[in-house]
Design a protein around this motif. Sequence first.
Motif, PDB file in Angstrom:
ATOM      1  N   VAL A   8       0.865  -1.182   0.000  1.00 41.83           N
ATOM      2  CA  VAL A   8       0.000   0.000   0.000  1.00 41.83           C
ATOM      3  C   VAL A   8       0.903   1.235   0.000  1.00 41.83           C
ATOM      4  O   VAL A   8       1.796   1.352   0.841  1.00 41.83           O
ATOM      5  CB  VAL A   8      -0.917   0.001   1.246  1.00 41.83           C
ATOM      6  CG1 VAL A   8      -1.755   1.261   1.285  1.00 41.83           C
ATOM      7  CG2 VAL A   8      -1.783  -1.230   1.265  1.00 41.83           C
ATOM      8  N   PRO A   9       0.706   2.156  -0.946  1.00 35.59           N
ATOM      9  CA  PRO A   9       1.558   3.350  -1.020  1.00 35.59           C
ATOM     10  C   PRO A   9       1.174   4.370   0.058  1.00 35.59           C
ATOM     11  O   PRO A   9       0.467   5.351  -0.205  1.00 35.59           O
ATOM     12  CB  PRO A   9       1.318   3.870  -2.429  1.00 35.59           C
ATOM     13  CG  PRO A   9      -0.057   3.400  -2.761  1.00 35.59           C
ATOM     14  CD  PRO A   9      -0.222   2.084  -2.061  1.00 35.59           C
ATOM     15  N   ILE A  10       1.653   4.151   1.270  1.00 41.42           N
ATOM     16  CA  ILE A  10       1.288   4.983   2.421  1.00 41.42           C
ATOM     17  C   ILE A  10       1.658   6.449   2.197  1.00 41.42           C
ATOM     18  O   ILE A  10       0.841   7.349   2.427  1.00 41.42           O
ATOM     19  CB  ILE A  10       1.972   4.460   3.705  1.00 41.42           C
ATOM     20  CG1 ILE A  10       1.552   3.019   3.986  1.00 41.42           C
ATOM     21  CG2 ILE A  10       1.698   5.365   4.885  1.00 41.42           C
ATOM     22  CD1 ILE A  10       0.106   2.867   4.352  1.00 41.42           C
ATOM     23  N   VAL A  11       2.891   6.706   1.752  1.00 36.66           N
ATOM     24  CA  VAL A  11       3.341   8.090   1.572  1.00 36.66           C
ATOM     25  C   VAL A  11       2.483   8.792   0.523  1.00 36.66           C
ATOM     26  O   VAL A  11       2.066   9.942   0.705  1.00 36.66           O
ATOM     27  CB  VAL A  11       4.834   8.136   1.186  1.00 36.66           C
ATOM     28  CG1 VAL A  11       5.271   9.551   0.867  1.00 36.66           C
ATOM     29  CG2 VAL A  11       5.692   7.557   2.299  1.00 36.66           C
ATOM     30  N   SER A  12       2.170   8.114  -0.566  1.00 38.15           N
ATOM     31  CA  SER A  12       1.330   8.718  -1.602  1.00 38.15           C
ATOM     32  C   SER A  12      -0.072   9.007  -1.075  1.00 38.15           C
ATOM     33  O   SER A  12      -0.658  10.040  -1.404  1.00 38.15           O
ATOM     34  CB  SER A  12       1.235   7.801  -2.817  1.00 38.15           C
ATOM     35  OG  SER A  12       2.488   7.687  -3.426  1.00 38.15           O
ATOM     36  N   MET A  13      -0.595   8.120  -0.243  1.00 34.70           N
ATOM     37  CA  MET A  13      -1.921   8.356   0.326  1.00 34.70           C
ATOM     38  C   MET A  13      -1.902   9.554   1.278  1.00 34.70           C
ATOM     39  O   MET A  13      -2.851  10.341   1.298  1.00 34.70           O
ATOM     40  CB  MET A  13      -2.411   7.096   1.023  1.00 34.70           C
ATOM     41  CG  MET A  13      -2.706   5.967   0.034  1.00 34.70           C
ATOM     42  SD  MET A  13      -3.141   4.424   0.804  1.00 34.70           S
ATOM     43  CE  MET A  13      -4.747   4.811   1.459  1.00 34.70           C
ATOM     44  N   ILE A  14      -0.830   9.712   2.031  1.00 36.82           N
ATOM     45  CA  ILE A  14      -0.709  10.873   2.925  1.00 36.82           C
ATOM     46  C   ILE A  14      -0.628  12.149   2.098  1.00 36.82           C
ATOM     47  O   ILE A  14      -1.285  13.154   2.416  1.00 36.82           O
ATOM     48  CB  ILE A  14       0.517  10.721   3.838  1.00 36.82           C
ATOM     49  CG1 ILE A  14       0.281   9.597   4.848  1.00 36.82           C
ATOM     50  CG2 ILE A  14       0.832  12.030   4.555  1.00 36.82           C
ATOM     51  CD1 ILE A  14       1.505   9.198   5.635  1.00 36.82           C
ATOM     52  N   LEU A  15       0.158  12.127   1.010  1.00 38.54           N
ATOM     53  CA  LEU A  15       0.261  13.310   0.145  1.00 38.54           C
ATOM     54  C   LEU A  15      -1.079  13.658  -0.495  1.00 38.54           C
ATOM     55  O   LEU A  15      -1.428  14.837  -0.616  1.00 38.54           O
ATOM     56  CB  LEU A  15       1.321  13.078  -0.930  1.00 38.54           C
ATOM     57  CG  LEU A  15       2.771  13.035  -0.443  1.00 38.54           C
ATOM     58  CD1 LEU A  15       3.696  12.624  -1.584  1.00 38.54           C
ATOM     59  CD2 LEU A  15       3.187  14.354   0.147  1.00 38.54           C
ATOM     60  N   MET A  16      -1.853  12.641  -0.887  1.00 45.02           N
ATOM     61  CA  MET A  16      -3.181  12.894  -1.452  1.00 45.02           C
ATOM     62  C   MET A  16      -4.107  13.515  -0.406  1.00 45.02           C
ATOM     63  O   MET A  16      -4.883  14.428  -0.721  1.00 45.02           O
ATOM     64  CB  MET A  16      -3.781  11.603  -1.988  1.00 45.02           C
ATOM     65  CG  MET A  16      -3.181  11.143  -3.280  1.00 45.02           C
ATOM     66  SD  MET A  16      -4.034   9.729  -3.966  1.00 45.02           S
ATOM     67  CE  MET A  16      -3.092   8.394  -3.270  1.00 45.02           C
ATOM     68  N   ALA A  17      -4.037  13.039   0.832  1.00 45.97           N
ATOM     69  CA  ALA A  17      -4.879  13.584   1.897  1.00 45.97           C
ATOM     70  C   ALA A  17      -4.511  15.038   2.188  1.00 45.97           C
ATOM     71  O   ALA A  17      -5.391  15.882   2.371  1.00 45.97           O
ATOM     72  CB  ALA A  17      -4.755  12.738   3.155  1.00 45.97           C
ATOM     73  N   VAL A  18      -3.207  15.329   2.212  1.00 47.89           N
ATOM     74  CA  VAL A  18      -2.768  16.716   2.438  1.00 47.89           C
ATOM     75  C   VAL A  18      -3.270  17.614   1.322  1.00 47.89           C
ATOM     76  O   VAL A  18      -3.750  18.728   1.566  1.00 47.89           O
ATOM     77  CB  VAL A  18      -1.227  16.776   2.556  1.00 47.89           C
ATOM     78  CG1 VAL A  18      -0.720  18.202   2.493  1.00 47.89           C
ATOM     79  CG2 VAL A  18      -0.763  16.105   3.831  1.00 47.89           C
ATOM     80  N   PHE A  19      -3.187  17.147   0.085  1.00 49.89           N
ATOM     81  CA  PHE A  19      -3.667  17.933  -1.051  1.00 49.89           C
ATOM     82  C   PHE A  19      -5.168  18.168  -0.957  1.00 49.89           C
ATOM     83  O   PHE A  19      -5.644  19.276  -1.189  1.00 49.89           O
ATOM     84  CB  PHE A  19      -3.319  17.219  -2.357  1.00 49.89           C
ATOM     85  CG  PHE A  19      -3.783  17.954  -3.579  1.00 49.89           C
ATOM     86  CD1 PHE A  19      -3.148  19.108  -3.989  1.00 49.89           C
ATOM     87  CD2 PHE A  19      -4.850  17.492  -4.321  1.00 49.89           C
ATOM     88  CE1 PHE A  19      -3.564  19.789  -5.116  1.00 49.89           C
ATOM     89  CE2 PHE A  19      -5.283  18.159  -5.444  1.00 49.89           C
ATOM     90  CZ  PHE A  19      -4.626  19.313  -5.847  1.00 49.89           C
ATOM     91  N   LEU A  20      -5.909  17.130  -0.605  1.00 49.66           N
ATOM     92  CA  LEU A  20      -7.365  17.245  -0.510  1.00 49.66           C
ATOM     93  C   LEU A  20      -7.778  18.206   0.603  1.00 49.66           C
ATOM     94  O   LEU A  20      -8.568  19.137   0.377  1.00 49.66           O
ATOM     95  CB  LEU A  20      -7.986  15.873  -0.271  1.00 49.66           C
ATOM     96  CG  LEU A  20      -9.501  15.848  -0.079  1.00 49.66           C
ATOM     97  CD1 LEU A  20     -10.188  16.214  -1.385  1.00 49.66           C
ATOM     98  CD2 LEU A  20      -9.946  14.486   0.389  1.00 49.66           C
ATOM     99  N   VAL A  21      -7.230  18.021   1.786  1.00 48.30           N
ATOM    100  CA  VAL A  21      -7.603  18.872   2.928  1.00 48.30           C
ATOM    101  C   VAL A  21      -7.082  20.292   2.728  1.00 48.30           C
ATOM    102  O   VAL A  21      -7.817  21.266   2.909  1.00 48.30           O
ATOM    103  CB  VAL A  21      -7.089  18.264   4.249  1.00 48.30           C
ATOM    104  CG1 VAL A  21      -7.306  19.205   5.415  1.00 48.30           C
ATOM    105  CG2 VAL A  21      -7.769  16.935   4.512  1.00 48.30           C
ATOM    106  N   GLY A  22      -5.814  20.417   2.356  1.00 49.53           N
ATOM    107  CA  GLY A  22      -5.233  21.746   2.141  1.00 49.53           C
ATOM    108  C   GLY A  22      -5.924  22.498   1.027  1.00 49.53           C
ATOM    109  O   GLY A  22      -6.168  23.703   1.127  1.00 49.53           O
TER     110      GLY A  22
END
Length: 65
Positions: A8-22
Motif C-alpha cells: 500500500v503506497p502509504i506516503v502517496s496516500m498521505i500526500l493525497m490527503a494533504v492535497f485534498l484537505v489543504g
Amino acid sequence: MNESKTRVPIVSMILMAVFLVGGSIGLLVDWPAGPGNLDWGVWVVLYGGYGYVIGAAIFHARTGR
C-alpha cells in the motif's frame, strides 16, 4: 501459485490527503483578488496543485512509496 504482495503506497496516500484537505481549506478562505480577478486560493490550489501532484508522482515513481 506465486502471488506477489502489493504494498500500500502509504506516503502517496498521505500526500493525497494533504492535497485534498489543504486544497479544500485554501478554497474556503476569503482571499483577496489576484490576477484575472480570481482569488489567490484558486491560483494556489490550481497551479500550486499541479506542481504538488507532479512532485508526488515523481516521488512515487522513484521510491515506490
